[in-house]
Design an enzyme around this catalytic site. Structure first.
Site, short mmCIF file in Angstrom:
data_model
loop_
_atom_site.label_atom_id
_atom_site.label_comp_id
_atom_site.label_asym_id
_atom_site.label_seq_id
_atom_site.Cartn_x
_atom_site.Cartn_y
_atom_site.Cartn_z
N HIS A 7 0.83 -1.21 0.00
CA HIS A 7 0.00 0.00 0.00
C HIS A 7 0.86 1.25 0.00
O HIS A 7 2.05 1.20 0.28
CB HIS A 7 -0.97 0.03 1.19
CG HIS A 7 -0.31 0.07 2.54
ND1 HIS A 7 -0.05 -1.07 3.29
CD2 HIS A 7 0.17 1.10 3.29
CE1 HIS A 7 0.53 -0.72 4.43
NE2 HIS A 7 0.69 0.59 4.46
N HIS A 80 4.09 7.35 3.43
CA HIS A 80 5.02 6.22 3.35
C HIS A 80 4.57 5.25 2.27
O HIS A 80 3.44 5.35 1.76
CB HIS A 80 5.12 5.48 4.70
CG HIS A 80 3.85 4.81 5.15
ND1 HIS A 80 2.88 5.44 5.90
CD2 HIS A 80 3.38 3.55 4.93
CE1 HIS A 80 1.89 4.59 6.14
NE2 HIS A 80 2.16 3.44 5.56
N GLU A 131 7.77 1.37 4.94
CA GLU A 131 7.21 0.39 5.86
C GLU A 131 7.41 -0.99 5.23
O GLU A 131 7.19 -1.17 4.04
CB GLU A 131 5.71 0.65 6.06
CG GLU A 131 5.01 -0.37 6.95
CD GLU A 131 3.51 -0.10 7.10
OE1 GLU A 131 2.96 0.72 6.34
OE2 GLU A 131 2.90 -0.74 7.96
#
Ligand code: CO
Length: 141
Positions: A7, A80, A131
């Site tokens: 994502h 992010h 991440e």
């Protein structure tokens, strides 16, 4: 070691307003319910795309790590990107061996998908907050 793009994290002062943008401007039709992750200080809402997701995140509580981000960029913005890895501990240890800084305690936390995640300091990744999340088990099916 790097796997699928899971994502893109987008910080917003209002998940409701951002949901309306993705729905009305871009025609998103699969949008989850907003939920909180108090330990991480965020509200979260996923917009499903054919090949990935947008993770809308809004500050939850006064200690939210997003507060500083939104003070600098009040309208919100890209925060992010998240890639999947097979083994979060192996990925973390490998990054540390290469000199990277893992944010927080360095121990994986349970992220919005219910699997362990870590964040790599943007200074080690060309200014991008990265991440890493362990690939959810059902994704192997
Ligand atoms: Co994320």
């Amino acid at each position: 070691m790097i796997g699928k793009l899971n994502h893109v994290g987008v910080a917003t002062p209002s998940i409701e307003r951002s949901v309306a943008l993705y729905r009305d401007m871009l025609g998103a039709t699969s949008i989850g319910e907003k939920f909180s992750l108090p330990e991480q200080g965020v509200w979260v809402c996923f917009v499903d795309l054919p090949n990935s997701q947008i993770e809308l995140i809004e500050p939850y509580g006064d200690a939210s790590p997003l507060k500083g981000f939104l003070e600098k960029t009040p309208s919100g913005g890209q925060h992010h990107i998240c890639f999947e890895v097979e083994d979060i501990i192996a990925a973390r240890d490998d990054l540390r061996t290469k000199g990277a800084t893992i944010l927080g305690t360095g121990e994986p936390r349970i992220g919005a998908h219910g699997v362990p995640v870590i964040f790599v300091h943007p200074k080690n990744m060309g200014g991008v907050l990265v991440e890493l999340m362990q690939t959810p088990r059902e994704a192997h099916a």
